[in-house]
Design a protein around this motif. Structure first.
Motif, PDB file in Angstrom:
ATOM      1  N   LYS A 369     -94.508 -10.769  88.164  1.00  0.00           N
ATOM      2  CA  LYS A 369     -95.024  -9.956  87.045  1.00  0.00           C
ATOM      3  C   LYS A 369     -93.882  -9.467  86.150  1.00  0.00           C
ATOM      4  N   LEU A 370     -92.769  -9.101  86.767  1.00  0.00           N
ATOM      5  CA  LEU A 370     -91.613  -8.669  85.959  1.00  0.00           C
ATOM      6  C   LEU A 370     -91.147  -9.792  85.043  1.00  0.00           C
ATOM      7  N   ALA A 371     -91.200 -11.028  85.540  1.00  0.00           N
ATOM      8  CA  ALA A 371     -90.648 -12.162  84.796  1.00  0.00           C
ATOM      9  C   ALA A 371     -91.582 -12.645  83.697  1.00  0.00           C
ATOM     10  N   ILE A 372     -92.900 -12.744  83.995  1.00  0.00           N
ATOM     11  CA  ILE A 372     -93.794 -13.377  83.013  1.00  0.00           C
ATOM     12  C   ILE A 372     -95.015 -12.531  82.686  1.00  0.00           C
ATOM     13  N   GLY A 373     -95.094 -11.313  83.202  1.00  0.00           N
ATOM     14  CA  GLY A 373     -96.255 -10.473  82.930  1.00  0.00           C
ATOM     15  C   GLY A 373     -96.220  -9.863  81.544  1.00  0.00           C
ATOM     16  N   ASN A 374     -97.353  -9.274  81.131  1.00  0.00           N
ATOM     17  CA  ASN A 374     -97.374  -8.546  79.863  1.00  0.00           C
ATOM     18  C   ASN A 374     -96.733  -7.176  80.055  1.00  0.00           C
ATOM     19  N   ALA A 375     -96.685  -6.375  78.982  1.00  0.00           N
ATOM     20  CA  ALA A 375     -95.975  -5.090  79.030  1.00  0.00           C
ATOM     21  C   ALA A 375     -96.545  -4.168  80.098  1.00  0.00           C
ATOM     22  N   ASP A 376     -97.891  -4.103  80.210  1.00  0.00           N
ATOM     23  CA  ASP A 376     -98.521  -3.216  81.209  1.00  0.00           C
ATOM     24  C   ASP A 376     -98.199  -3.677  82.624  1.00  0.00           C
ATOM     25  N   GLN A 377     -98.251  -4.987  82.839  1.00  0.00           N
ATOM     26  CA  GLN A 377     -97.937  -5.515  84.183  1.00  0.00           C
ATOM     27  C   GLN A 377     -96.474  -5.274  84.545  1.00  0.00           C
ATOM     28  N   ALA A 402     -84.064 -11.290  96.301  1.00  0.00           N
ATOM     29  CA  ALA A 402     -85.152 -12.013  95.640  1.00  0.00           C
ATOM     30  C   ALA A 402     -84.899 -12.203  94.150  1.00  0.00           C
ATOM     31  N   GLY A 403     -83.858 -11.531  93.607  1.00  0.00           N
ATOM     32  CA  GLY A 403     -83.509 -11.721  92.198  1.00  0.00           C
ATOM     33  C   GLY A 403     -84.004 -10.639  91.270  1.00  0.00           C
ATOM     34  N   ALA A 404     -84.284  -9.424  91.817  1.00  0.00           N
ATOM     35  CA  ALA A 404     -84.857  -8.361  90.988  1.00  0.00           C
ATOM     36  C   ALA A 404     -83.854  -7.732  90.033  1.00  0.00           C
ATOM     37  N   ILE A 405     -82.572  -7.718  90.404  1.00  0.00           N
ATOM     38  CA  ILE A 405     -81.595  -6.927  89.639  1.00  0.00           C
ATOM     39  C   ILE A 405     -81.489  -7.367  88.178  1.00  0.00           C
ATOM     40  N   PRO A 406     -81.304  -8.680  87.868  1.00  0.00           N
ATOM     41  CA  PRO A 406     -81.223  -9.059  86.448  1.00  0.00           C
ATOM     42  C   PRO A 406     -82.494  -8.729  85.671  1.00  0.00           C
ATOM     43  N   LEU A 407     -83.661  -8.828  86.344  1.00  0.00           N
ATOM     44  CA  LEU A 407     -84.926  -8.523  85.664  1.00  0.00           C
ATOM     45  C   LEU A 407     -85.018  -7.033  85.339  1.00  0.00           C
ATOM     46  N   LEU A 408     -84.595  -6.171  86.255  1.00  0.00           N
ATOM     47  CA  LEU A 408     -84.620  -4.728  86.008  1.00  0.00           C
ATOM     48  C   LEU A 408     -83.613  -4.341  84.924  1.00  0.00           C
ATOM     49  N   VAL A 409     -82.459  -5.003  84.927  1.00  0.00           N
ATOM     50  CA  VAL A 409     -81.464  -4.742  83.872  1.00  0.00           C
ATOM     51  C   VAL A 409     -82.048  -5.066  82.502  1.00  0.00           C
ATOM     52  N   GLU A 410     -82.768  -6.194  82.420  1.00  0.00           N
ATOM     53  CA  GLU A 410     -83.384  -6.582  81.146  1.00  0.00           C
ATOM     54  C   GLU A 410     -84.434  -5.577  80.710  1.00  0.00           C
ATOM     55  N   PRO A 415     -88.961  -1.113  74.931  1.00  0.00           N
ATOM     56  CA  PRO A 415     -89.297   0.008  74.035  1.00  0.00           C
ATOM     57  C   PRO A 415     -90.196   1.044  74.699  1.00  0.00           C
ATOM     58  N   ASP A 416     -90.806   0.674  75.844  1.00  0.00           N
ATOM     59  CA  ASP A 416     -91.692   1.593  76.552  1.00  0.00           C
ATOM     60  C   ASP A 416     -90.864   2.522  77.436  1.00  0.00           C
ATOM     61  N   SER A 417     -90.932   3.818  77.193  1.00  0.00           N
ATOM     62  CA  SER A 417     -90.072   4.778  77.900  1.00  0.00           C
ATOM     63  C   SER A 417     -90.339   4.801  79.398  1.00  0.00           C
ATOM     64  N   ARG A 418     -91.620   4.637  79.792  1.00  0.00           N
ATOM     65  CA  ARG A 418     -91.952   4.694  81.217  1.00  0.00           C
ATOM     66  C   ARG A 418     -91.386   3.464  81.947  1.00  0.00           C
ATOM     67  N   ALA A 443     -74.395  -8.061  86.964  1.00  0.00           N
ATOM     68  CA  ALA A 443     -75.525  -8.439  86.116  1.00  0.00           C
ATOM     69  C   ALA A 443     -75.424  -7.813  84.720  1.00  0.00           C
ATOM     70  N   GLY A 444     -74.295  -7.120  84.452  1.00  0.00           N
ATOM     71  CA  GLY A 444     -74.068  -6.537  83.119  1.00  0.00           C
ATOM     72  C   GLY A 444     -74.845  -5.258  82.881  1.00  0.00           C
ATOM     73  N   ALA A 445     -75.092  -4.473  83.961  1.00  0.00           N
ATOM     74  CA  ALA A 445     -75.978  -3.314  83.841  1.00  0.00           C
ATOM     75  C   ALA A 445     -75.337  -2.100  83.175  1.00  0.00           C
ATOM     76  N   ILE A 446     -74.010  -1.950  83.261  1.00  0.00           N
ATOM     77  CA  ILE A 446     -73.391  -0.686  82.844  1.00  0.00           C
ATOM     78  C   ILE A 446     -73.696  -0.329  81.385  1.00  0.00           C
ATOM     79  N   PRO A 447     -73.517  -1.250  80.403  1.00  0.00           N
ATOM     80  CA  PRO A 447     -73.841  -0.860  79.019  1.00  0.00           C
ATOM     81  C   PRO A 447     -75.296  -0.446  78.835  1.00  0.00           C
ATOM     82  N   ASP A 448     -76.235  -1.114  79.549  1.00  0.00           N
ATOM     83  CA  ASP A 448     -77.650  -0.763  79.430  1.00  0.00           C
ATOM     84  C   ASP A 448     -77.945   0.598  80.049  1.00  0.00           C
ATOM     85  N   ILE A 449     -77.304   0.897  81.178  1.00  0.00           N
ATOM     86  CA  ILE A 449     -77.503   2.216  81.805  1.00  0.00           C
ATOM     87  C   ILE A 449     -76.978   3.304  80.878  1.00  0.00           C
TER      88      ILE A 449
END
Length: 645
Positions: A369-377, A402-410, A415-418, A443-449
């Protein structure tokens, strides 16, 4: 600036670059991987000293001529004697880099046959670095206590290493000699050699053959008598690898021709490494897709490149390709092809012991769902992953693998605050696992954090601050986080946040400020003023954090000036009189830093009747508080003696 100071600045810059170059070398995979890794690790520990000296040099240049003390702060360190240690260290580090490059990139067989000579070079390099460290005049350098203690420990490590003789593994030497002499060596011995030399597959052997060829070219076509030894042994190892695994880990497409009625597998559905139909396709940082088990073996072998494009991988995180996986499943169903059964050894082997089948299935479904779901999913999936990562340690390992870290970084750019809140909090929970910290940074997270810390909702900002604190436990991350602009945003949170947010911000700034460069960033960003406000707010609950932060900032020259201008003496004396044991210790440490270089601050402390409190503290405080209080009392007594005279 005098020529000695100028030369020292140049040497410090050059040494910093040498250390960075050595730390950037790929991991050593040869027979010298242990001694090479140890040398690299010790050299890396020298970095804080030269980063701090760089900052001190810049401050001296900025303040040159403004105060008399700054012009002669270098002392003997700027003279010829002081330069000698830096010159020797620069030369030794340059040679160390050449040596480490030779054992990380050259022929493994050549290194093995030249083992004693290479081991001697490592020993000589260690001795030269230790000798250079002996000649650096640390007493004349304006460095903090923390860095001085660390450099003493590193120096002790080099001293101990100097007394050790790291020779080649005796079993390896014996195996090499027998394998070279015998026409048909024992297969168990050859297998042992292929493991120790990291020549396990046909791909490894092809690279070794190329390395030998390049060695011949570099020697002008005359590599000496060891060339025959190497080529003979290489052939024996190749025969052994092919005997153990007939495909040698390399695809042989025609080995098992498909049945006549079998449909032709689309090229996009085949793994570029195995050329087999993919069952668990994953994406690497270059955008290429591979079968998970195949690319994982490639990475585990120490490769840092994409096998198909030969581009360097920015990170080694593997992102599931759910879109392709769905297309493969549809193709298999349409053509009556049974999808290869999923092998559970990939993720389950390491993390499956404590992860329930229910949780594992849930993680896979949520990542899809993180990879191909819509915004609500995506929002809902990120929220559930956040909770799963909080639940237990095994889930944190499984979710990351399982590969969650790059998806969470993205998703932190959503634009959705939640969704943003869930993503950054999910990374916070995953970062509790030590191994995940590096994966998050890679995964390049520091600038995004940092961006979430600046612009997110209050909850997202507070959890971003906590995540930065968690990542900053690793020393090199302190530099990266400070350079990404986190400190001004943390100071803003310190002023605006909830009580919990203020504590998260203060803790993060404190941890980052262990690195001297970040102290300067915090001071220049105006941290002292809000800290003084929090210190004076008795009911605000931030006195402990404020005093601890002021104590560490007071060790910096700019920090002393900024704190002095905030007129802190009255409140410091009051804390020394009525505060907790820990707060009294920090208060007297700040007062000592201010007064040791400023007679005016000492006079103000005397006017606020600090002597009586200091006497009490010198008898009943912590060991550190007693030392600081005793020194301050001696200073005040000198003032009294001068007044009497």
């Amino acid at each position: 600036m005098e020529s000695g100071e100028s030369r020292r600045g140049e040497l410090i810059d050059a040494i910093r670059e040498s250390i960075r170059g050595i730390c950037g070398l790929p991991d050593c995979r040869s027979v010298f991987r242990k001694v090479g890794s140890n040398l690299t690790r010790r050299i890396k520990l020298l970095s804080p000293l030269f980063e701090e000296l760089k900052d001190v040099n810049e401050e001296d240049e900025e303040g040159e001529g403004e105060e008399k003390g700054s012009s002669d702060r270098g002392g003997r360190g700027a003279g010829e004697e002081g330069l000698e240690g830096f010159e020797l260290l620069k030369s030794a580090l340059d040679d160390a880099k050449v040596l480490l490059e030779s054992v990380t990139q050259g022929s493994k067989l050549y290194q093995a046959f030249q083992g004693d000579k290479t081991a001697l070079k490592f020993q000589e390099t260690t001795e030269r670095i230790e000798d250079a460290l002996n000649k650096i005049p640390y007493a004349d350098l304006n460095i903090s206590e923390e860095v001085r203690e660390q450099i003493e420990l590193v120096h002790a490590q080099f001293r101990r290493a100097k007394g050790r003789n790291d020779s080649l593994d005796l079993q390896l030497v014996m195996d090499l000699d027998i394998a070279r002499k015998e026409e048909d060596p024992d297969s168990a011995m050859l297998k042992r050699l292929s493991e120790k030399l990291q020549l396990r597959t046909i791909d490894d052997l092809k690279k070794e053959s190329l390395a030998i060829h390049e060695l011949v070219i570099s020697c002008g076509g005359n590599p000496g008598d060891c060339f025959e030894k190497m080529t003979s042994l290489l052939k024996k190892l190749k025969d052994c690898v092919l005997q153990e695994s007939p495909d040698g880990n390399q695809p042989e497409v025609d080995k098992e021709p498909m049945k006549h009625r079998s449909p032709i597998i689309p090229d996009d559905f085949r793994c570029p490494i195995s050329l087999e139909l993919m069952r668990d396709p994953v994406i690497v940082s270059t955008g290429q897709t591979y079968e998970r088990s195949c690319i994982q073996r490639w990475l585990d072998a120490g490769h840092k490149t994409c096998p198909k494009t030969q581009q360097t991988l920015f990170h080694t995180a593997l992102t599931p390709n759910y879109v392709l996986k769905s297309l493969i499943a549809l193709w298999c169903e349409s053509n009556g092809v049974e999808l290869p059964e999923k092998n559970r050894t990939s993720r389950g082997k390491n993390s499956g012991r404590g992860v329930s089948e229910c949780d594992r299935a849930a993680i896979d479904a949520l990542l899809e769902k993180l990879a191909i779901g819509n915004a609500d999913q995506q929002r809902a999936a990120a929220g559930e992953l956040r909770l799963l990562a909080k639940r237990n340690a095994d889930n944190r390992v499984c979710i990351a693998e399982a590969g969650a870290i790059p998806l969470l970084v993205e998703l932190m750019s959503s634009p959705d605050s939640r969704t943003q809140e869930h993503a950054v909090t999910g990374l916070l929970n995953l970062s509790i696992n030590e191994g995940n910290k590096s994966a998050i940074v890679n995964a390049g997270a520091i600038p995004d954090i940092v961006r979430v810390l600046k612009t997110g909702s209050m909850e997202a900002r507070e959890n971003a601050a906590a995540t930065l604190f968690s990542l900053s436990v690793i020393d090199e991350n302190k530099v990266a986080i400070g350079a990404a602009g986190a400190i001004p945003a943390l100071i803003r949170l310190l002023c605006e946040g909830t009580p919990r947010g203020k504590k998260d911000a203060a803790t993060a700034i404190f941890n980052l400020s262990i690195y001297q460069g970040n102290k300067a960033r915090a001071i220049r960003a105006g941290i002292v003023e809000p800290l003084m406000r929090l210190l004076k707010d008795v009911g605000g609950g931030m006195m402990d954090e404020s005093l601890a932060l002021l104590a560490i900032l007071a060790s910096h020259p700019e920090g002393k000036t900024s704190i002095s201008e905030a007129e802190p003496i009255a409140i410091l004396v009051e804390v020394m009189r009525t505060g907790s044991l820990r707060n009294r210790e920090n208060a007297v440490a700040i007062l000592w830093s201010l007064c040791s270089s400023d007679a005016e601050q000492l006079r103000i402390a005397k006017e606020h009747n600090a002597e009586e409190t200091l006497r009490e503290l010198s008898e009943s405080g912590t060991d550190r508080a007693k030392r600081k209080a005793g020194t301050l009392l001696e200073m005040l007594q000198r003032i009294n003696s001068s007044s009497s005279s």
